[in-house]
Design an enzyme around this catalytic site. Sequence first.
Site, mmCIF file in Angstrom:
data_model
loop_
_atom_site.group_PDB
_atom_site.id
_atom_site.type_symbol
_atom_site.label_atom_id
_atom_site.label_comp_id
_atom_site.label_asym_id
_atom_site.label_seq_id
_atom_site.Cartn_x
_atom_site.Cartn_y
_atom_site.Cartn_z
ATOM 1 N N LYS A 29 -2.494 4.260 -4.588
ATOM 2 C CA LYS A 29 -3.375 4.938 -5.302
ATOM 3 C C LYS A 29 -3.231 6.229 -5.597
ATOM 4 O O LYS A 29 -2.391 7.043 -4.894
ATOM 5 C CB LYS A 29 -4.795 4.514 -4.546
ATOM 6 C CG LYS A 29 -5.309 2.939 -4.576
ATOM 7 C CD LYS A 29 -6.900 2.975 -4.349
ATOM 8 C CE LYS A 29 -7.368 1.263 -4.379
ATOM 9 N NZ LYS A 29 -7.138 0.973 -5.665
ATOM 10 N N ARG A 83 -5.205 -5.078 1.920
ATOM 11 C CA ARG A 83 -4.582 -5.532 0.562
ATOM 12 C C ARG A 83 -3.550 -4.578 -0.142
ATOM 13 O O ARG A 83 -3.585 -3.195 -0.205
ATOM 14 C CB ARG A 83 -5.779 -5.656 -0.466
ATOM 15 C CG ARG A 83 -5.551 -6.059 -1.732
ATOM 16 C CD ARG A 83 -6.700 -5.849 -2.758
ATOM 17 N NE ARG A 83 -6.484 -6.520 -4.051
ATOM 18 C CZ ARG A 83 -6.116 -5.480 -4.946
ATOM 19 N NH1 ARG A 83 -6.449 -4.249 -4.679
ATOM 20 N NH2 ARG A 83 -5.891 -5.809 -6.297
#
Length: 281
Positions: A219, A259
């Site tokens: 991210k 995840r």
Amino acid sequence: MTQILGIVNVTADSFSDGGRFLDPDAAVAHARQLAAEGADWIDLGAESTHPDAQDVPADIEIERLTPVIRRLRADGLRISVDTHKPAVMRHVLGLGAAMINDVCGFKDADSVAAVRDGDARLVVMHARGTGEGAGTGSGARAQRGAAADPRTIVAEVIEFFRARIAALAAAGIARPRLILDPGMGLFLSPDPAVSLAVLAGLPRLRELELPILVSTSRKGFIGRLLADAGGGPRPVEQRGAGTLISEAWAAAQGVAYVRTHDVRQLRDALRVQAAIRAVRS
């Protein structure tokens, strides 16, 4: 041990690997590789949620997901589907998906109705600036301008979850089906300090006594944290080490699911972590 969801983006424009697995054969091959590397679940998504992504109609999501799910279920793999659209939820549950991952937190009444019957696990994600008008596409996007205070974000996330848990219980969804995802990166704020505050506050989230899922993989907040002096954020392909330490941190705090795009490195880290704990005990 923390369970791993291996990410397979059946999309044209996901931020880290858009277009690589849009072809069903490529998606299935990648999913099988992630399973071989130690993924407990395959998490399939057919629409990206980054701010610049294109809207994908429900029928196109279904078209992308159906052949992939059928082949992976034939392999006996456990499937999670990342979608906010009720029609997609109903369809993939009919194909055997055992988890629905909704970035809008099941705020849409039609989404609740779509998942009410059955026993699939439901990932309720917290996000600032998403979830209204979940069926419209833009309501499921991360937002670059969402401001948040690192000092109060954990309390905000807890308040959100308490409200969603109560609302879903009132709608007839059993509490044990729920998994809580506090959101990361732009789902919280462009400021990396906000994501860091949530990671540091994971023990407080565990007080809600429901499983927690964390997804920090590649991210932007990691890219910004690792930015060189005078330079821009680290590119996606150089965020592996930062991703791994954040994931290992989350696992050490007792989260039930992580995840990730990079299953092998996380599985290795969890094995070493478990070995250290075994010696210490």
